[in-house]
Structure formats: C-alpha cells, structure tokens
Design a protein around this motif. Structure first.
Motif, PDB file in Angstrom:
ATOM      1  N   ARG A 299      -8.131  -6.350  27.002  1.00  0.00           N
ATOM      2  CA  ARG A 299      -7.140  -7.289  27.527  1.00  0.00           C
ATOM      3  C   ARG A 299      -6.717  -8.279  26.440  1.00  0.00           C
ATOM      4  NH1 ARG A 299      -6.386  -9.955  33.369  1.00  0.00           N
ATOM      5  NH2 ARG A 299      -6.669  -7.758  33.825  1.00  0.00           N
ATOM      6  N   GLU A 300      -7.650  -8.657  25.583  1.00  0.00           N
ATOM      7  CA  GLU A 300      -7.339  -9.588  24.496  1.00  0.00           C
ATOM      8  C   GLU A 300      -6.299  -8.991  23.555  1.00  0.00           C
ATOM      9  OE1 GLU A 300      -9.824 -10.924  20.620  1.00  0.00           O
ATOM     10  OE2 GLU A 300     -10.815 -11.325  22.524  1.00  0.00           O
ATOM     11  N   VAL A 301      -6.480  -7.726  23.184  1.00  0.00           N
ATOM     12  CA  VAL A 301      -5.538  -7.059  22.281  1.00  0.00           C
ATOM     13  C   VAL A 301      -4.164  -6.942  22.927  1.00  0.00           C
ATOM     14  CG1 VAL A 301      -5.007  -4.861  21.146  1.00  0.00           C
ATOM     15  CG2 VAL A 301      -7.332  -5.790  21.050  1.00  0.00           C
ATOM     16  N   LEU A 302      -4.153  -6.569  24.196  1.00  0.00           N
ATOM     17  CA  LEU A 302      -2.880  -6.421  24.908  1.00  0.00           C
ATOM     18  C   LEU A 302      -2.183  -7.769  25.062  1.00  0.00           C
ATOM     19  CD1 LEU A 302      -0.993  -4.449  26.230  1.00  0.00           C
ATOM     20  CD2 LEU A 302      -2.347  -4.601  28.330  1.00  0.00           C
ATOM     21  N   THR A 307       2.238 -11.370  23.971  1.00  0.00           N
ATOM     22  CA  THR A 307       2.606 -12.735  23.576  1.00  0.00           C
ATOM     23  C   THR A 307       3.546 -12.715  22.381  1.00  0.00           C
ATOM     24  OG1 THR A 307       0.501 -13.623  24.393  1.00  0.00           O
ATOM     25  CG2 THR A 307       1.703 -14.965  22.810  1.00  0.00           C
ATOM     26  N   ALA A 308       3.229 -11.875  21.390  1.00  0.00           N
ATOM     27  CA  ALA A 308       4.095 -11.766  20.214  1.00  0.00           C
ATOM     28  C   ALA A 308       5.476 -11.236  20.608  1.00  0.00           C
ATOM     29  CB  ALA A 308       3.451 -10.846  19.175  1.00  0.00           C
ATOM     30  N   ALA A 309       5.491 -10.264  21.523  1.00  0.00           N
ATOM     31  CA  ALA A 309       6.776  -9.711  21.968  1.00  0.00           C
ATOM     32  C   ALA A 309       7.599 -10.760  22.710  1.00  0.00           C
ATOM     33  CB  ALA A 309       6.532  -8.502  22.866  1.00  0.00           C
ATOM     34  N   LEU A 310       6.946 -11.541  23.556  1.00  0.00           N
ATOM     35  CA  LEU A 310       7.649 -12.577  24.318  1.00  0.00           C
ATOM     36  C   LEU A 310       8.160 -13.676  23.394  1.00  0.00           C
ATOM     37  CD1 LEU A 310       8.554 -13.686  27.034  1.00  0.00           C
ATOM     38  CD2 LEU A 310       6.268 -14.701  27.309  1.00  0.00           C
ATOM     39  N   ASP A 311       7.365 -14.026  22.385  1.00  0.00           N
ATOM     40  CA  ASP A 311       7.800 -15.061  21.443  1.00  0.00           C
ATOM     41  C   ASP A 311       9.034 -14.637  20.658  1.00  0.00           C
ATOM     42  OD1 ASP A 311       5.723 -16.690  22.228  1.00  0.00           O
ATOM     43  OD2 ASP A 311       4.418 -16.189  20.533  1.00  0.00           O
ATOM     44  N   LEU A 326       1.946 -14.768  31.971  1.00  0.00           N
ATOM     45  CA  LEU A 326       1.172 -14.044  30.971  1.00  0.00           C
ATOM     46  C   LEU A 326      -0.132 -14.780  30.646  1.00  0.00           C
ATOM     47  CD1 LEU A 326       0.892 -11.700  29.023  1.00  0.00           C
ATOM     48  CD2 LEU A 326       2.315 -12.941  27.388  1.00  0.00           C
ATOM     49  N   ARG A 327      -0.037 -16.106  30.564  1.00  0.00           N
ATOM     50  CA  ARG A 327      -1.241 -16.900  30.268  1.00  0.00           C
ATOM     51  C   ARG A 327      -2.267 -16.740  31.378  1.00  0.00           C
ATOM     52  NH1 ARG A 327      -3.674 -21.381  31.526  1.00  0.00           N
ATOM     53  NH2 ARG A 327      -2.110 -21.918  33.103  1.00  0.00           N
ATOM     54  N   THR A 460       1.335  -2.843  32.217  1.00  0.00           N
ATOM     55  CA  THR A 460       1.072  -4.247  32.555  1.00  0.00           C
ATOM     56  C   THR A 460       2.358  -4.978  32.902  1.00  0.00           C
ATOM     57  OG1 THR A 460      -0.863  -4.275  31.106  1.00  0.00           O
ATOM     58  CG2 THR A 460       0.093  -6.401  31.677  1.00  0.00           C
ATOM     59  N   LEU A 461       3.421  -4.702  32.165  1.00  0.00           N
ATOM     60  CA  LEU A 461       4.706  -5.359  32.446  1.00  0.00           C
ATOM     61  C   LEU A 461       5.228  -4.980  33.831  1.00  0.00           C
ATOM     62  CD1 LEU A 461       6.337  -4.983  28.923  1.00  0.00           C
ATOM     63  CD2 LEU A 461       5.776  -7.147  30.069  1.00  0.00           C
ATOM     64  N   ARG A 462       5.023  -3.733  34.232  1.00  0.00           N
ATOM     65  CA  ARG A 462       5.429  -3.337  35.583  1.00  0.00           C
ATOM     66  C   ARG A 462       4.662  -4.133  36.638  1.00  0.00           C
ATOM     67  NH1 ARG A 462       5.409   1.994  33.404  1.00  0.00           N
ATOM     68  NH2 ARG A 462       3.326   2.350  34.263  1.00  0.00           N
ATOM     69  N   GLU A 463       3.362  -4.303  36.387  1.00  0.00           N
ATOM     70  CA  GLU A 463       2.531  -5.057  37.344  1.00  0.00           C
ATOM     71  C   GLU A 463       2.956  -6.519  37.392  1.00  0.00           C
ATOM     72  OE1 GLU A 463      -1.362  -4.379  35.829  1.00  0.00           O
ATOM     73  OE2 GLU A 463      -1.450  -2.276  36.468  1.00  0.00           O
TER      74      GLU A 463
END
Length: 509
Positions: A299-302, A307-311, A326-327, A460-463
């Motif tokens: 989960r940490e890696v994901l 987070t990088a993608a959202l930034d 996300l947080r 995860t994004l779908r969820e």
C-alpha cells in the motif's frame, strides 16, 4: 522512549603520558578541561556471547551525562548507531526486542562490569563549537560470569561531535600517531574486557582481540559452496534487518522482503543442489514472512505512485477532495499493519524460522549435484529459469490487451525476478555473463513491475471513485488518473517487444 544517534569514535592505547596537546589540529582552537567523570557500566549478553559475536553491545550505565541503557549496532569501522533508553533497574522491552533476532529464546545476563575514571576534554573551534570529545579512560573490568577474572588498562577515546566533518578525527589521529600513540588493538572496551577477563583456559593469546566469531567459510569452489554462500548472505540479512524493521527505518521492510524472496527463489532454482524436501517447507515459512511484511509495504508503494500522479494534475482538473480521500486510504491500515509486523517478529513462528535457517546453513541438505562445478550445475539452472521467462513473455505478448495479458505479464514478472536472483547467486562463479543477465532481468522486472503497478493503481482508482460517487463527490479526477495509468500500461506493452528482443540476444550464461 528510546532515541538514537550515530556514534563516530576512535580508540587508542594509552600510557602514563596521557593525551598529547591537540591545539591547532583540525580546527581545534582550544581544549576545555571537563574534569573526571566516574562511569559504571554493566554489559548484558547471552551466556554464549551472541551479541558480542555480532559486535553489538548492550549496557546499563550510570554516571556521566547520558546515564541509562545503551544499545549499539555496528555500521562500519569506528561507526556505530547508539540507541539510548532512560535508566531503569530492568532492561527496557523496546531494547530487548531489538536484539531478539540474535538472542532468540536465550536469557540476557550481566557478563561484564566496566568502571572507568574518564578524564574528559572538549575540543572546540574558534567560535566555541564542539568538534570532538577526547578522554583518557582508566578502566577496570570484571567478568561477572563463572570463572572470569579482572583486568585494568588505560585508553584514549576521541568521539566526533554531531554534524562535524569526520576529517577532524583523521587529523587528530595523525597528531596522536606522531606523538607515539597507536590505535587500540581491540574494537571496543567490551571486546578487550571479554578477552582480558576470560577464564584462564581461554586466555592463551597475544594482545586483546574481538570475541570469537563463527569461522569464516572457505572460498566457494563447488556449486554447493556458491549456492550456500548466497543463502547464508540472505539469512544474515534477515537477522541484521530485524532491528531496523522494528524501528520502522525507511526501506528496511522492503529489504527484508527481498532477502526472503531471494532465499526462496534460490531454493526453487537450485533444487538439484539443495534437497527440496527440506527446503520447500522452509520456503513456505519464508513466503509467510514476506506476505506479513508486505501488508503495509504494498500500500505504501501504491500510495507514492498515486500521490505523484495526483500532484502532476493541474489544480483546475482536481475536482473534489481527492487529496484527502487518498490520504485517508493510505493511512487506513498503517498503524494496524505496523503492530501486526511487530507481532510477527515477536512470534514463536518467526523465531523458529530463524533457528531453522541457522540449522540449514550449518548442516545443508546437499544433493549429489552440489559437488559439481558451477560452470555445469549452476549455469544449467540459470538457463532453465531464463527459458521459463522467455516462454511467459512471448505467451503474454501473443494475447490481446486486457485482463488475460495483464495476468500473463504479471507471471512473467515473477519469473523474471526468480531468474534475476538465480543469476545474481551465480555471478561470483560465472562472472560477467551472469552479471549481464542479472542486469537484464532487473530491467525486465522493473518494466513489468511498472505495468503491474499500473494494474493495481487502476483497481484502486476504481474503488476510490466508487466511494467518492457514493458520497456525492465528483469522480472526474479519478477517471483522469485512470486514463493516464491506462496509457502508461499501453506504453510499456508497446516497448516490451523491442526490449525483450535485445535481452534474448544477450543471454549467454
């Protein structure tokens, strides 16, 4: 609570002449006399001195400015990490836990008492900043276990102050050597005390030395020698990383998982060398440990990826409380997972696994092929693993994009990892061809890993989008991120045939 610091110091033999004048050395503008400090330390270890054998020290000390419990782990020559806990009558559990991978079920007992009269000096620069502490220590050692004796000596110790360039120690040492002062033959006070106070039958030696360590294995010759050397390295890594995992040191969980995977892969790749009827059950336990360690790590890696993608998304395209969602998702299991990992490391199942690995290394289940040459036995196993990767990659690329191809590429990634570890284990024996294959398989693993991370990110994004939609929030940004992940995965799939073609031509183990 315990706190930690890095200790960088050097020790020297001393005679009646004491500490030479160090003014002007390495920026030292003045030497401040801090008087004599009386220190009284009791060192704890197992009866067979397991901590000392690993150059780990555990002591309870009174006197001085840092009275309390001190646990020190070696980081390199003259460098140790010191973990300090407040003074108490009994050993704090948090420190006991940090040596559990070494101690296992053995009892920690007082083994040596050291009393030191420390004549302390502060070496400061022109601004009064502390550069180092230098002291002349008059030491009395007493072994507390049966049959031990006492010893006395004097030594000079120079410890670097925090955030000071270690070059100061080099210049101080140059001055000390010029004055006839020589580095101590013992790496620590405890090492000298154990040697000098040993029972008479064990003291036939010349000069202080380190506590006895397990005999260093001979240089590997046969296929079995090489594979066992690699397995031994992974066993050592698991044991040595245990304290870091307990303290949640960055990347420690990942490194321990890698060690378990390397060992498990080695058992499977070299089943002609090590008897799998013995290693397969150990592999099951290693898989269990890796899975428990991975509860939080995956989960940490994901989280880092998302987070990088959202930034990278322009602010005007972030619709709704996406960062907050996300947080919350990232932190949902961290506390519980950390507690679970600690529970695993404290479990009898884990300690039994460590004992089993020790037994495996001490009495390996070697098969007939283990006596063969690496060029024949090990190379054959590596080529076999590579062939499996080749088949899976080509099979996956023949499939249409979609779920089936995703699964096929994921399987190829796992086999690429196994082939990488096999080539890595083979490199000391086979040299450059194995090293080149290791590099190729690592690159392939990275590429396919990025593809699999994209698969998991989209799931995860779908969820998250479904949760946001149910809460009446916009799901637009989640869809945007999903689309970008989909494009990234497609780019990997388009790149893969060319990358793979180059790797096939370079497989020459």
């Amino acid at each position: 609570m315990a706190d930690a610091k890095r200790e960088i110091e050097r020790k020297y033999e001393s005679d009646d002449s004491g500490l030479p004048d160090l003014t002007g050395v390495g920026g030292v503008a003045a030497i401040l006399d801090k008087g004599v400090v009386e220190l009284d330390a009791t060192y704890h270890d197992t009866a067979d001195e397991r901590l000392a054998a690993a150059s780990i020290t555990l002591r309870r000390r009174t006197g001085g400015s840092d009275a309390g419990w001190h646990l020190k782990f070696p980081l390199g020559p003259g460098v140790r990490e010191e973990i300090h806990a407040p003074l108490s009558d009994s050993l704090p559990e948090e420190l006991a836990a940090l040596v559990r991978s070494r101690v296992r079920d053995a009892e920690l007992i007082p083994v040596v008492r050291l009393r030191s009269a420390r004549d302390l000096r502060h070496l400061v620069d022109a601004t009064g900043r502390l550069l180092a502490e230098a002291s002349v220590d008059a030491v009395t050692a007493e072994r507390l276990t049966e049959g031990g004796g006492t010893a006395q000596w004097t030594e000079i110790e120079v410890e670097l102050a925090e955030d000071v360039d270690p070059v100061v120690l080099d210049k101080v040492e140059k001055r000390l050597r010029k004055a006839g002062v020589r580095p101590s033959k013992a790496p620590s006070k405890l090492a000298r005390a154990l040697a000098d106070t040993a029972p008479a039958a064990k003291k036939a030696r010349r000069g202080p030395k380190k506590p006895a360590k397990p005999a260093k294995p001979a240089e590997p010759v046969t296929a079995g020698d090489h594979i066992l050397a690699y397995v031994r390295d992974q066993r050592d890594a698991i044991v040595e990383l245990d304290p870091a995992v307990r303290r949640d040191v960055e990347d420690s969980v990942h490194k321990m998982r890698v060690a378990t995977r390397r060992m498990r892969s080695t058992f499977r790749s070299f089943g002609k060398v090590l008897d799998r009827t013995v290693t397969d059950p150990i592999g099951v336990e290693l898989k269990w440990l890796a899975a428990e360690l991975g509860v939080d790590r995956d989960r940490e890696v994901l989280t880092e990826r998302l987070t990088a993608a959202l930034d990278a998304v322009p602010g005007e395209l972030v619709s709704g409380p996406v960062h907050e969602r996300l947080r919350l998702w990232a932190g949902a299991s961290h506390g519980g997972a950390r507690g679970r990992v600690i529970g695993v490391l404290d479990s009898q199942r884990y300690l039994t696994l460590l004992d089993t690995l020790d037994a495996l290394v001490a009495d390996p289940p070697l098969l007939e092929a283990a006596a063969g040459t690496p060029e024949k036995v090990i190379a054959k196993a590596v080529r076999k693993d590579f062939a499996k990767v080749a088949g899976l990659v080509e099979q996956a690329l023949d499939l249409d994009p979609g779920h089936a191809r995703d699964l096929g590429l994921h399987e190829a990634r796992k086999k690429a990892k196994r082939a990488r570890y096999a080539a890595e284990a083979a490199t000391p024996a086979l040299g450059d061809p194995a090293a080149a294959l290791t590099k190729d398989m690592k690159s392939l693993q990275t590429l396919l890993g990025d593809h699999q991370d994209s698969v998991m990110a989209r799931q995860t994004l779908r969820e998250l989008a479904a949760v946001a939609h149910a809460a009446g929030e916009s799901a637009f940004t989640y869809g945007l991120l999903y689309g970008r992940e989909e494009q990234g995965a497609a780019a990997v799939e388009a790149e893969l045939p060319g990358v793979w073609k180059g790797m096939r031509s370079g497989a020459s183990v």
